[in-house]
Enzyme design. Structure first.
Site, short mmCIF file in Angstrom:
data_model
loop_
_atom_site.label_atom_id
_atom_site.label_comp_id
_atom_site.label_asym_id
_atom_site.label_seq_id
_atom_site.Cartn_x
_atom_site.Cartn_y
_atom_site.Cartn_z
N PRO A 137 0.77 -1.24 0.00
CG PRO A 137 0.01 -0.95 2.19
CD PRO A 137 0.71 -1.93 1.29
CB CYS A 138 3.16 2.75 -2.45
SG CYS A 138 2.30 2.45 -3.98
#
Length: 175
Positions: A137-138
């Site tokens: 989850p950047c």
């Protein structure tokens, strides 16, 4: 052809509410998830041949988990992933995996987590090179001042994902 018959990387194309994604796998692990047209997107050698979802259990699981995520039924991914990068990039991506659904963190906070004297700019570069969009989850990384900063798939997609993960709630930031 079944997944066991695929010796190398193979991929599927999947439609999401945010656009078309390429999902790639090799040896029973997800190796890439890119939006079409994103910065640092999939290259031909990252994808391998296109297969049917039913022919690849790992890609079928990735598609199912993405659909559950966008349906609001999943907050964590369990599909096996195999990120590929430098040791520093891998450390940054591992730190991203620790940011829970509905929360954000900053580039500076990750730099402190991954090692002494790791500049926030280097963290930002590693985040931008994430090959497993959404699964790693950047999108949950924001600037220290709370501003929305770059996202290799586009800031509008980042805003959508953050709003989607926090519907009607105040922002929750981890530091």
């Amino acid at each position: 052809m079944t997944e066991s018959q695929h010796q190398g990387t193979h991929h599927v194309v999947h439609q999401t509410p945010l656009g078309t994604m390429h999902l790639a796998a090799s040896a029973g692990q997800l190796t890439g998830a890119w939006f079409v047209g994103q910065l640092h997107g999939a290259r031909e050698e990252d994808l391998g041949p296109r297969v049917e979802v039913a022919d690849s259990p790992v890609l079928a699981q990735a598609v199912q988990e993405l659909e559950e995520y966008f349906a609001g039924q999943r907050t964590e991914f369990t599909v096996a992933v195999r990120p590929e990068g430098t040791d520093f990039q891998l450390a940054v991506w591992e730190a991203l995996n620790e940011v829970p659904f509905g929360f954000t963190t900053t580039y500076g906070a990750i730099s402190k987590q991954v090692g002494p004297h790791a500049p926030a700019q280097a963290v930002g570069q590693a985040v931008a090179r994430n090959r497993l969009m959404i699964f790693v989850p950047c999108h949950r990384v924001i600037a220290a001042d709370g501003k929305m900063t770059g996202y290799s798939a586009g800031v509008e997609k980042k805003r959508f994902l953050l709003d989607f993960e926090r519907p009607g709630e105040q922002e929750s930031t981890l530091f």
